[in-house]
Design a protein around this motif. Structure first.
Motif, mmCIF file in Angstrom:
data_model
loop_
_atom_site.group_PDB
_atom_site.id
_atom_site.type_symbol
_atom_site.label_atom_id
_atom_site.label_comp_id
_atom_site.label_asym_id
_atom_site.label_seq_id
_atom_site.Cartn_x
_atom_site.Cartn_y
_atom_site.Cartn_z
ATOM 1 N N PRO A 57 30.754 41.184 29.034
ATOM 2 C CA PRO A 57 30.509 40.104 29.929
ATOM 3 C C PRO A 57 31.795 39.778 30.657
ATOM 4 O O PRO A 57 31.776 39.293 31.841
ATOM 5 C CB PRO A 57 29.941 39.185 29.045
ATOM 6 C CG PRO A 57 29.230 39.834 28.087
ATOM 7 C CD PRO A 57 30.039 41.204 27.658
ATOM 8 N N THR A 58 32.977 39.655 29.822
ATOM 9 C CA THR A 58 34.344 39.347 30.487
ATOM 10 C C THR A 58 34.814 40.424 31.401
ATOM 11 O O THR A 58 35.202 39.842 32.699
ATOM 12 C CB THR A 58 35.220 39.143 29.286
ATOM 13 O OG1 THR A 58 34.768 38.036 28.481
ATOM 14 C CG2 THR A 58 36.534 38.538 30.034
ATOM 15 N N VAL A 59 34.719 41.539 31.194
ATOM 16 C CA VAL A 59 35.061 42.599 32.291
ATOM 17 C C VAL A 59 34.261 42.625 33.469
ATOM 18 O O VAL A 59 34.727 42.623 34.680
ATOM 19 C CB VAL A 59 35.094 43.886 31.830
ATOM 20 C CG1 VAL A 59 34.887 45.162 32.532
ATOM 21 C CG2 VAL A 59 35.897 44.203 30.572
ATOM 22 N N LEU A 60 32.861 42.287 33.267
ATOM 23 C CA LEU A 60 32.192 42.170 34.378
ATOM 24 C C LEU A 60 32.436 40.807 35.220
ATOM 25 O O LEU A 60 32.305 41.152 36.347
ATOM 26 C CB LEU A 60 30.725 42.247 34.182
ATOM 27 C CG LEU A 60 29.940 43.343 33.394
ATOM 28 C CD1 LEU A 60 28.570 43.189 32.936
ATOM 29 C CD2 LEU A 60 29.889 44.595 34.539
ATOM 30 N N ALA A 61 32.869 39.965 34.719
ATOM 31 C CA ALA A 61 32.964 38.516 35.287
ATOM 32 C C ALA A 61 34.273 38.676 36.097
ATOM 33 O O ALA A 61 34.523 38.368 37.155
ATOM 34 C CB ALA A 61 33.118 37.495 34.188
ATOM 35 N N LEU A 62 35.245 39.448 35.513
ATOM 36 C CA LEU A 62 36.701 39.706 35.946
ATOM 37 C C LEU A 62 36.402 40.674 37.332
ATOM 38 O O LEU A 62 37.077 40.475 38.417
ATOM 39 C CB LEU A 62 37.713 40.390 35.111
ATOM 40 C CG LEU A 62 37.977 39.308 34.088
ATOM 41 C CD1 LEU A 62 39.225 40.258 33.060
ATOM 42 C CD2 LEU A 62 38.830 38.128 34.415
ATOM 43 N N TYR A 63 35.433 41.802 37.183
ATOM 44 C CA TYR A 63 35.081 42.604 38.155
ATOM 45 C C TYR A 63 34.526 41.695 39.536
ATOM 46 O O TYR A 63 34.930 42.074 40.696
ATOM 47 C CB TYR A 63 34.038 43.473 37.833
ATOM 48 C CG TYR A 63 33.634 44.212 38.975
ATOM 49 C CD1 TYR A 63 34.705 45.485 39.648
ATOM 50 C CD2 TYR A 63 32.422 44.156 39.366
ATOM 51 C CE1 TYR A 63 33.780 45.997 40.734
ATOM 52 C CE2 TYR A 63 32.013 45.032 40.606
ATOM 53 C CZ TYR A 63 32.677 45.879 41.122
ATOM 54 O OH TYR A 63 32.243 46.606 42.120
ATOM 55 N N GLN A 64 34.196 40.527 39.306
ATOM 56 C CA GLN A 64 33.552 39.779 40.636
ATOM 57 C C GLN A 64 34.699 39.098 41.331
ATOM 58 O O GLN A 64 34.476 38.909 42.417
ATOM 59 C CB GLN A 64 32.604 38.769 39.998
ATOM 60 C CG GLN A 64 31.293 39.247 39.263
ATOM 61 C CD GLN A 64 30.567 40.427 39.968
ATOM 62 O OE1 GLN A 64 30.330 40.280 41.063
ATOM 63 N NE2 GLN A 64 30.484 41.555 39.404
ATOM 64 N N PHE A 65 35.949 39.180 40.956
ATOM 65 C CA PHE A 65 36.966 38.544 41.781
ATOM 66 C C PHE A 65 37.302 39.572 42.759
ATOM 67 O O PHE A 65 37.847 39.297 43.750
ATOM 68 C CB PHE A 65 38.385 38.549 40.716
ATOM 69 C CG PHE A 65 38.264 37.127 40.161
ATOM 70 C CD1 PHE A 65 38.812 36.159 40.575
ATOM 71 C CD2 PHE A 65 37.765 37.266 38.753
ATOM 72 C CE1 PHE A 65 38.925 34.801 39.766
ATOM 73 C CE2 PHE A 65 37.642 36.006 38.070
ATOM 74 C CZ PHE A 65 38.569 34.906 38.659
ATOM 75 N N THR A 66 36.743 40.736 42.593
ATOM 76 C CA THR A 66 37.096 41.845 43.961
ATOM 77 C C THR A 66 35.920 41.809 44.714
ATOM 78 O O THR A 66 36.218 42.521 45.784
ATOM 79 C CB THR A 66 37.123 43.251 43.115
ATOM 80 O OG1 THR A 66 36.024 43.621 42.644
ATOM 81 C CG2 THR A 66 38.322 43.417 42.083
ATOM 82 N N ARG A 67 34.753 41.221 44.349
ATOM 83 C CA ARG A 67 33.881 41.288 45.186
ATOM 84 C C ARG A 67 33.322 39.799 45.991
ATOM 85 O O ARG A 67 32.779 39.888 47.144
ATOM 86 C CB ARG A 67 32.461 41.586 44.744
ATOM 87 C CG ARG A 67 32.605 42.843 43.719
ATOM 88 C CD ARG A 67 31.265 43.236 43.169
ATOM 89 N NE ARG A 67 30.254 43.226 44.127
ATOM 90 C CZ ARG A 67 28.989 42.240 44.096
ATOM 91 N NH1 ARG A 67 28.989 41.218 43.358
ATOM 92 N NH2 ARG A 67 28.087 42.473 44.965
ATOM 93 N N VAL A 68 33.531 38.662 45.377
ATOM 94 C CA VAL A 68 33.486 37.373 45.883
ATOM 95 C C VAL A 68 34.606 36.620 46.114
ATOM 96 O O VAL A 68 35.869 37.069 45.496
ATOM 97 C CB VAL A 68 32.306 36.765 45.316
ATOM 98 C CG1 VAL A 68 30.894 37.695 45.503
ATOM 99 C CG2 VAL A 68 32.598 36.565 43.753
ATOM 100 N N SER A 69 34.645 35.354 46.353
ATOM 101 C CA SER A 69 35.531 34.471 46.576
ATOM 102 C C SER A 69 36.349 34.153 45.236
ATOM 103 O O SER A 69 35.503 33.396 44.185
ATOM 104 C CB SER A 69 35.326 33.097 47.281
ATOM 105 O OG SER A 69 35.961 31.960 47.066
#
Length: 223
Positions: A106-118
């Motif tokens: 879950p933490t890796v998926l959450a960090l990945y969202q930094f590249t997609r959204v604000s």
């Protein structure tokens, strides 16, 4: 009278099928949620399988050795209080580990969202959820951290909608909810748990049912 056995049989079959119905609904919910993060249904299935299998794996991070007093009986307590004889103490070792399914993925998926959204939106939601999680979580000796399962997801969803104006609110809520719960409920209470518990302390150790993963999933579904 002739329909009673048939009705009873159908009722038994319904009871036996409930676990499979629950799994099907849960699987569809996970697919729907993960799709909001930009993954295909196939990738969602792979991620769900990885979370389930990863919930059985703990990665040791570090260990802490502390000295604690043994709970005294009446005689020891009397001698300690009136004669100054020190209580017996023992050393306990706590190994802090990171659970793959409930914490790492879950933490890796959450960090990945930094590249997609604000990134700013994620950081703000993370801060809000971390503060709420810190004050909502309770450290229970022998059990760990307890917190209402809906507090963090609702906070993440509402904060993401308000901050983003509804644009890409789902991934912001997911990332902020996961990271905020990890920081506020787990990491900021880590020292308290280390002093209370001996053995292996696993962050995200309840696997797919851990608060970190549940917060991310609920936050996605609520947005």
């Amino acid at each position: 009278m002739i329909y009673l056995p048939v009705t009873a049989l159908l009722f038994v079959l319904l009871l036996l099928s409930l676990p499979f119905l629950w799994l099907a609904i849960a699987f569809d919910a996970v697919q729907l949620a993960v799709a909001k993060l930009g993954f295909s249904p196939t990738a969602a299935s792979v991620l769900l399988l990885m979370v389930i299998l990863g919930s059985t794996i703990n990665i040791p991070l570090y260990e802490r050795v502390s000295t604690v007093a043994i709970v005294p009986d009446f005689e020891e307590l009397w001698l300690s209080r009136f004669w100054g004889i020190p209580l017996r103490k023992i050393q306990q070792k706590t190994i802090v580990a990171l659970n793959v399914g409930g914490g790492l993925i879950p933490t890796v998926l959450a960090l990945y969202q930094f590249t997609r959204v604000s990134p700013l939106g994620i950081l703000l939601v993370t801060l809000i959820v971390a503060v709420v999680s810190y004050y909502s979580a309770q450290v229970v000796p022998g059990i760990g951290i307890q917190m209402n399962a809906l507090v963090a997801p609702l906070t993440a969803a509402m904060a993401a909608i308000l901050i983003s104006g509804g644009i890409a609110a789902a991934p912001i809520a997911f990332a902020g909810g996961v990271l905020g719960t990890l920081i506020g409920a787990d990491l900021l209470h880590l020292r308290e748990i280390e002093r209370m518990s001996a053995g292996v302390l696993s962050i995200g150790g309840a696997g797919v049912f851990d608060g970190i993963a549940l917060c991310g999933l609920f936050a996605l579904l609520l947005t």
